[in-house]
Design a protein around this motif. Sequence first.
Motif, PDB file in Angstrom:
ATOM      1  N   ILE C 113       0.833  -1.200   0.000  1.00 19.65           N
ATOM      2  CA  ILE C 113       0.000   0.000   0.000  1.00 19.65           C
ATOM      3  C   ILE C 113       0.866   1.248   0.000  1.00 19.65           C
ATOM      4  CG2 ILE C 113      -2.053  -1.081   0.947  1.00 19.65           C
ATOM      5  CD1 ILE C 113      -1.305  -0.082   3.676  1.00 19.65           C
ATOM      6  N   GLY C 114       0.357   2.258  -0.659  1.00 17.66           N
ATOM      7  CA  GLY C 114       1.123   3.483  -0.850  1.00 17.66           C
ATOM      8  C   GLY C 114       1.310   4.260   0.433  1.00 17.66           C
ATOM      9  N   GLN C 115       0.429   4.066   1.382  1.00 17.64           N
ATOM     10  CA  GLN C 115       0.469   4.805   2.642  1.00 17.64           C
ATOM     11  C   GLN C 115       0.353   3.798   3.776  1.00 17.64           C
ATOM     12  OE1 GLN C 115       0.811   7.948   3.537  1.00 17.64           O
ATOM     13  NE2 GLN C 115       0.632   9.106   1.631  1.00 17.64           N
ATOM     14  N   LEU C 117       1.218   3.748   6.772  1.00 18.92           N
ATOM     15  CA  LEU C 117       0.823   4.246   8.091  1.00 18.92           C
ATOM     16  C   LEU C 117      -0.674   4.511   8.182  1.00 18.92           C
ATOM     17  CD1 LEU C 117       3.819   6.628   8.843  1.00 18.92           C
ATOM     18  CD2 LEU C 117       3.401   4.341   9.747  1.00 18.92           C
ATOM     19  N   ARG C 118      -1.327   4.507   7.018  1.00 20.75           N
ATOM     20  CA  ARG C 118      -2.775   4.693   7.037  1.00 20.75           C
ATOM     21  C   ARG C 118      -3.512   3.385   6.810  1.00 20.75           C
ATOM     22  NH1 ARG C 118      -3.403   9.517   2.666  1.00 20.75           N
ATOM     23  NH2 ARG C 118      -1.822  10.916   3.509  1.00 20.75           N
ATOM     24  N   GLY C 119      -2.756   2.284   6.842  1.00 19.13           N
ATOM     25  CA  GLY C 119      -3.370   0.995   6.520  1.00 19.13           C
ATOM     26  C   GLY C 119      -4.614   0.710   7.340  1.00 19.13           C
TER      27      GLY C 119
END
Lengths: 706, 285, 416
Positions: C113-115, C117-119
């Motif tokens: 996933i690209g982010q 920390l926002r998973g």
Amino acid sequence: MKIDRRSFLGLGLGAAAGIAVSPVGVKLTDDSSIWTQNWPWTPVPEDGEITYDPSVCSLCPGSCGISVRKIKGRPVKIEGADGYPVNNGGACLHGIAGLQYLYDPSRVKTPMRKNGNRFEAISWEEAISIVAGKLADIRTDGAPETLGVITGSAAGSMPALFKRFLDAFGSPNAYEMPSLEGNLQLTAATLHGAGNTIGFDLENSDFVLSFGAGIIEGWGSPVACFKANASRKERHAKLYQIEPRLSNTAAGADKWIPINPGTEADLALGLCAVLLSKNLFTQGNFTGGFQKFTAVIQKEYSPTRVEASTGIPAADIEALAVAFAKAKAPVAVPGKGRGDHGQNLKEFAAVQTLNALAGRLNQEGGAFVMAQPEYLSFPEAAMDEIAEAGAGKEKIAGSVNKLIEDINGSDKPLLNALFVHNANPCYTLKNTQRVKDAFKKVPFVVSFSSFMDETAMEADVILPASTFLERTEDVPAGAGLPKSVIGLATPQVDPVFNTKNPGDALIQVAQAMGGTIAESFEWETYDECLEAVAADIWDSLSEEGSVVVAEGVPEGTPAVDVSYLAANPTSVEMKGEGDFTLVAIDNMRLTGTIPAASPFAIKTVSDKVLSGTQTVVEINPASAKGLKDGGEAIIATEQGEAKVKVNLNEGIMPGVIGMVKGLGHTFDNPYVAGKGVNVNDLIGPVIEPGSGLDAAFGIKATLKKA
Amino acid sequence: MIQHENAHKFGMVVDLDKCTGCGSCMVSCMAENNVPFKEDETRKKDSITWMRVYKLTNGKPFPETEVVYMPRPCQHCSGLGDHGHSPCVSVCPATATDYGYDTGIVSQIYTRCFGCRYCMGACPYHARYFNWWDPKWPEGQENYLSPNVSPRMRGVVEKCSFCYHRYQLAREKGYMEEREIEENEYQTACTTACPAGAITFGDLNNPEHEVTKIVKPDPHPDPMNKNVVGKSRNPKVFRLLERLGTNTKVYYMSEREWVRKAGDNYLDGEWDKRKNHHGSSSDHG
Amino acid sequence: MDSALIPEGAKRCAFPKFMIGMAVVGAVLLWGVYAMFLCWFKGLNQTNMNDYYGFALWIWADLAVIAIGGGAFFTGLLKYIFKIDELKNIINFAVIIGFICYSSALLILAIDIGQPLRGWFIFWHANVHSMLTEVAFCLSCYFAVLTIEFIPNILENRQLNKVPFFHHLAHNMHGVMAIFAATGAFLSFFHQGSLGGVAGVMFGRPFAVREGLLIWPWTFFLFTWSAAAFGPCFTLLVTKITEAITGKKLVGDKTIHLLAKIAGWMITTYMVAKIIDTIYWATVTAPSLGFSLSHFYTNNAFYGYWILIAEILVCGVLPGILLIMKSTRENPTTRLVAIILATIGVCLNRWVMVLQIMAVPVMSFDTWALYIPSWQEVATTILPVAYGIMLIAVAYRYLPVFPQELELNKSAKAAE
Ligand SMILES: Nc1nc2c(c(=O)[nH]1)N[C@H]1C(S)=C(S)[C@@H](COP(=O)(O)OP(=O)(O)OC[C@H]3O[C@@H](n4cnc5c(=O)[nH]c(N)nc54)[C@H](O)[C@@H]3O)O[C@H]1N2
Ligand SMILES: Nc1nc2c(c(=O)[nH]1)N[C@H]1C(S)=C(S)[C@@H](COP(=O)(O)OP(=O)(O)OC[C@H]3O[C@@H](n4cnc5c(=O)[nH]c(N)nc54)[C@H](O)[C@@H]3O)O[C@H]1N2
Ligand code: SF4
Ligand code: SF4
Ligand code: SF4
Ligand code: SF4
Ligand code: SF4
């Protein structure tokens, strides 16, 4: 200790609950995701009140009205201005991307002097005094005529101011870059007398016969042309496009007529011949030997002969001529591509004569012969003896291309100093090495460029110009429009760097030189100068942002002098050897005038035109001979060779290689330069006798697998 | 299905016979929406262009070759049966892209997107773009960024928003003046930029709007495919991949039959049958 | 050196030899970890993915490991719910393989996933319509279940088991394991299905889209069924490999034959469904959207009909038949061929349902998008393999994974 099932479950649940209740995990998780939403390296544009200010775009000859959206005075977006008499809303991609030029990595940020091979920053005072000093030496040596000026165009107050500087200095050597407007003025001068120009009433014509004019590829005033073209659908007006390749204009046309490259003049004269022989022409005000003209044209440009040169069947030529003559409001349009470079007078004159024979001069939907707008009145320049002496001298050459040739051909320096304003000849003229060599032979070159482009790099001193968004300037719209509009560009933002309006820089140089030169430039600033010399229209110009000085169908039927064509001028032949004809393509998303297409514009360029850092050339699959689509090839002409990629494309005549203009810049801007090859490095100029135009539309070439 | 009483349904129709492929719409979109750029943008499969102009050919040999340009913003799909389950919205696990039932606009919330790219896979129009890199502007160029659209960060997906911020500004103005917004008050940046006037934008629910007059959308499901709603009753107007039931709100118009045919996929011989069913006639192009 | 940790009576290779082996595999693991950090800190530009190809090699790996890890839930289901006691001899190993597969899948998702920390937004802002939401919830829960299923086996380590607390904990956990196995089977059923749904619901992608039942496309059921069918084959394959490397017989033939037989019937029934699905899709679904079958398999340099034949006939029908026929099932060579083909088959299916979908052009003027992964993707894809090998090696060395090990190797010992 004994753990039973109950205490096991209890323990497990207790631990889970404990962790869930503790705020640490949640807090850290939340914080980290918020941090990703506010990465310090992601910009947060400042907000504030929105305003819109009008100005005029001068990135190309189109001269569109623009509206600059600002946030608390900070420009954020350029859009076409509604109601502006040229474009009335809408803008081209270059204008819309205009703000990118303000902060372009290759901008010249401060005055520069060349020291050896490197530029060093200097102050404006120093720069002005260096230039004034060098120029004073030239005058002291008694050779004022060896100062030359190259400007981008001849229209407006800036070229006039440079011309005035030359007058006061004592030199006749003012040159302009090739342009459609220049070609139209030359055509008008040849056929209708000096001081005229030609406009095409495309939006009222019901049959546009375009001799390769890129009506939707940057010809003339691009946005105005786009609009006229788009309105065809409602008006049921036709467009026939005569061109060796399926350009966008051809693709949007009702009919595409492929033609052997460079034979447009033959076709135009062939159509004239049909009109004459079928007696379908309108008796007009023809002078200069109409009988002879008729005889020569009918003999030399009979449909069968024209079929042989153009490749268009004789029957089609006759049918086309009849269709053109029978249309209600037909107009023929000259000027391949943008109509600026690689054009010949023979074609322009032939096409305009076709209009004349069809009775389309000064008719609604036809071709207008209009006086060049005269809205500037400069006071007489003061000239001392040196100036008088120099001004009487012969101009070195008739065109900028000839000038370059002559400088290279002479052992002694023909020019001791050269000013370049609003032009990039070391990129735009053919055989750029030849141009750079000529520049090297001029001991002192002063560039008034905003960008460190190919020509600025050849300069000895750069007096950096503010861009069109940072300065005041009158912007006359011409270039084939059927009306004359003068617009006023105003500064939309304070100069981002230590630059000046080139008018101010020139005035300061003049004043530093003292004497009659300073006397000729007795304005404090360029703005003051403009207000004074444009006094006739200043009030409306400054209030409305534009003034329409001529509009509507001009009165009367202009005289048409056919003597030039009656003499049957020779057609320019292509140089070189090879199985292919390389032709340069104008592409709306690239540009030849402004320093280079903006990063935004480059981003829109197809991967069938530019692939990585390689130019992609178009050829017909029928002439591919083992070359693969997407494969690499070496293109070679007598001027040089380059590695390119190949695009097999049914939309081009077999035997023709199409190569786009506007790539292959060599200056320091990774977003737009260092990409592809400059087609002008592969094609050398061919000067048309009589007109002095560089008429090289292409060159013979070979294409081999790399 | 939540459907507001006075819901708008914004959409556009692009006249492909007028489009010149000039690219103004693409650049206007980039400038309007703070779209970043990189040194090499020739790899079109990782080049962020909310508006992309495709070049289509009729596939015929010289000199019968024809070309048409097809501008492709996000199609703002309303999904099967027009229920608001766009291909992308229905798959986003984090509700980072949403269907506005009051506008028909498919939004994208950059700060919520976590970059799984499922939506990209689901969109057959390649209208969605991932920020593979940190967007970077050459020194000074942040100065032209607009505060109305937040610059994105690495690792999230972005796409055409129908210039939603322009709607917000118009709506706020209308609200302040206690009136409905006019057709010309909310126009997208690509529409206003187009020098050819090829794009017409407006509210497909408003019969007065030009776009509705041209498109004449059929509010009833297509009898041949119940998933398809809003089919144009203008025989020259079509949608991209209409048969999938994505129910796009971007319509295209062309006099040329091969162009209309290129809008969708057909089995051998199927087009002629359908075309006749549709009532449009074959015309020489 | 570490003999105190080794299960009582079991024979293991010398510690230095073990460590050398671990070091070699560990080096590969570190390479993968390096690539993983590159992806995290520099972003997904480290991959060769692009806007046409938003799912790439490792997403295939993700789906594939989840499919072949399906042996855990299915064996658990048979053992604890259907009370097929014979499978106790392989259940520990099935659970470990499942644990490896699922932890790997989660790791891959965290890299993908690209982010990252926002998973957790997938849970916090959950969209109930999204198959991926279903996947995320079930996958995480099932991973927790697998962890719980794995713990008792760990606690049975000779030293840990001496601690009374651990001893009792392990004992009690075994007691409640049926509950977890049932939960696991349920969760697994859903997330395997949702993973199938991920492709099937993409109605913008005619290559992927399937009609179905209620909210689920047929791929939902096909994925669950195929994971149940092929997962045990992978368990058998890893068992076989482990046996080959250790030079010992670890699971009794009776257990092996039983599991192979179950897998064989599962595969065969699955293939019937899959073939019906394929025919329906090829003759009804796709044509109704304007696509003929040839559209998906021609005009490109890689995807031909061969992939369809390989997946369905060679790696589907063939292993199914080999495993249901007693003679070939009980012949070690043909059985090995069958489980290898079956493992390849399910991986191919996942490849097709993730990567070929992205490659097929949908708009009439689009072209095929082919894709070559970057080394970072390859490294991060191999990373779980290295991790799996290491975990199996450690587990085998220190835990009583195979209850039959001592018994089966008694005679061999006597012979020495
Ligand atoms: N250009 C631009 N304009 C915007 C916005 C934007 O993004 N851009 N955002 C808009 C948005 S989203 C918002 S919310 C508004 C915010 O704009 P405002 O509505 O002006 O909100 P605040 O900035 O919070 O200021 C409210 C004031 O009320 C005071 N206050 C707090 N409690 C009380 C109270 O009980 N009684 C009284 N009398 N005063 C109190 C606070 O101290 C403060 O001074 O701005 C809007 N305007
Ligand atoms: N209880 C409570 N309620 C509040 C407030 C409060 O303080 N307390 N605050 C109030 C205030 S001050 C505000 S401003 C509102 C905020 O509430 P809203 O008015 O809903 O504002 P947002 O959620 O910021 O944005 C609205 C929509 O704009 C979209 N959007 C944002 N940026 C973009 C963009 O660049 N492109 C596109 N296409 N879409 C975009 C988002 O997807 C979202 O759907 O909430 C109000 N409600
Ligand atoms: S056409 Fe020329 S003048 Fe008009 S916006 Fe474009 S660059 Fe500017
Ligand atoms: S701006 Fe208009 S004409 Fe130009 S490419 Fe876009 S839609 Fe076509
Ligand atoms: S075009 Fe693509 S991104 Fe736009 S709404 Fe449709 S599926 Fe979503
Ligand atoms: S990439 Fe972002 S918007 Fe797309 S599905 Fe994933 S979370 Fe949603
Ligand atoms: S509607 Fe706005 S966001 Fe969409 S393509 Fe046009 S300009 Fe871009």
